[in-house]
Scaffold this motif. Sequence first.
Motif, PDB file in Angstrom:
ATOM      1  N   ILE A 140       0.835  -1.204   0.000  1.00 16.58           N
ATOM      2  CA  ILE A 140       0.000   0.000   0.000  1.00 16.58           C
ATOM      3  C   ILE A 140       0.871   1.257   0.000  1.00 16.58           C
ATOM      4  N   GLU A 141       0.416   2.260  -0.691  1.00 15.44           N
ATOM      5  CA  GLU A 141       1.062   3.573  -0.649  1.00 15.44           C
ATOM      6  C   GLU A 141       0.162   4.545   0.103  1.00 15.44           C
ATOM      7  N   PRO A 142       0.718   5.511   0.827  1.00 20.43           N
ATOM      8  CA  PRO A 142       2.133   5.733   1.059  1.00 20.43           C
ATOM      9  C   PRO A 142       2.730   4.690   1.995  1.00 20.43           C
ATOM     10  N   PRO A 143       4.055   4.632   2.069  1.00 22.28           N
ATOM     11  CA  PRO A 143       4.708   3.580   2.862  1.00 22.28           C
ATOM     12  C   PRO A 143       4.271   3.530   4.323  1.00 22.28           C
ATOM     13  N   GLU A 144       4.025   4.684   4.932  1.00 19.18           N
ATOM     14  CA  GLU A 144       3.605   4.677   6.338  1.00 19.18           C
ATOM     15  C   GLU A 144       2.273   3.954   6.500  1.00 19.18           C
ATOM     16  N   GLU A 145       1.362   4.161   5.547  1.00 16.91           N
ATOM     17  CA  GLU A 145       0.060   3.510   5.637  1.00 16.91           C
ATOM     18  C   GLU A 145       0.213   2.001   5.498  1.00 16.91           C
ATOM     19  N   ALA A 146       1.183   1.560   4.695  1.00 18.51           N
ATOM     20  CA  ALA A 146       1.439   0.125   4.567  1.00 18.51           C
ATOM     21  C   ALA A 146       1.839  -0.470   5.914  1.00 18.51           C
ATOM     22  N   VAL A 147       2.707   0.224   6.640  1.00 18.36           N
ATOM     23  CA  VAL A 147       3.144  -0.268   7.954  1.00 18.36           C
ATOM     24  C   VAL A 147       1.961  -0.303   8.918  1.00 18.36           C
ATOM     25  N   VAL A 148       1.125   0.731   8.877  1.00 10.70           N
ATOM     26  CA  VAL A 148      -0.067   0.773   9.727  1.00 10.70           C
ATOM     27  C   VAL A 148      -0.949  -0.437   9.453  1.00 10.70           C
TER      28      VAL A 148
END
Length: 305
Positions: A140-148
């Motif tokens: 998922i983009e952005p990368p922070e949202e992928a980590v979330v």
Amino acid sequence: MPRPPTRPAALTGKVFRGSDALASGRLTRGRLRSSAWRRVFPDVYACSSLTVDHRLRARAAARLLVPAAVVSGRSAAALWGVDLAGAYDDVECTVDATCRGGAVQGVRLTRRALPAQDVTSRDGVRVTTPLRTALDLARIEPPEEAVVCVDRFLQQSRRVTLEEARAAAETLTGPGCRRVRAAVARADGLAESPQETRTRLLLHAAPLPRPTAQYVVRDAESRFVARVDFAWPEAKLALEYEGIWHGAPQNVGRDRRRLNALTAAGWTVLFVTAADLADPVALIARVAAALQASGYARRRSPTAP
């Protein structure tokens, strides 16, 4: 007083194609437009006794709109019991690259080949396995949202460990594999809310000593005091993300007792809210000041007296 809507028994509690109900004579166009049914997709209706959430819409899309599809991404997470999509967000599905189906309103199609071992069945539809779902969320983009999303899925589903996800990510090749590995490497699977993950990422990006997540505080007799979101044990400093639910009347008393217990054990507690995350410079400065006030920096410095 209006009479409650009547429903054919064959459609009660069901999701169905409106065109099929008309062709079979079970409904007329007028009755299809009644309050007995709720429109889920074009030509797809649900009995109004059902709750129309993302899970229902994902099942409806896979059964009635794109039967060749595999539910994937955030929608697969929903079928595995993790809410990462709103009720009326597009349903994410994967179809084979050779599939010729066109666009479907309310459905986001991805064309790619999925290995058989990455697909299973749940709730009567084909869905990506928990491991494949975790790896897809890492794209998922952005990368922070992928980590979330990865954190949320690992913590809530309890079907994949962080170690399994990282091992699988290392074997990936092709477009996006580096992005997946980066997201899984930054995940910890411990955060109990998306905002906790965002707080952790902010703290890790700052020039601060890294805190320990989900730390168990014990008193001088090693008795349990509390588990805190983030801790610098040497400084006896805790940082807690405070969501809206903390202010609910039923939680205030418990939270105060917990704070009093931490204070009695010699700990300082900082609280973070959504407003703090919107001003990261001020938040980091507040944490740095608390660490300095505790003498933590001086104790760690090799030149400290």
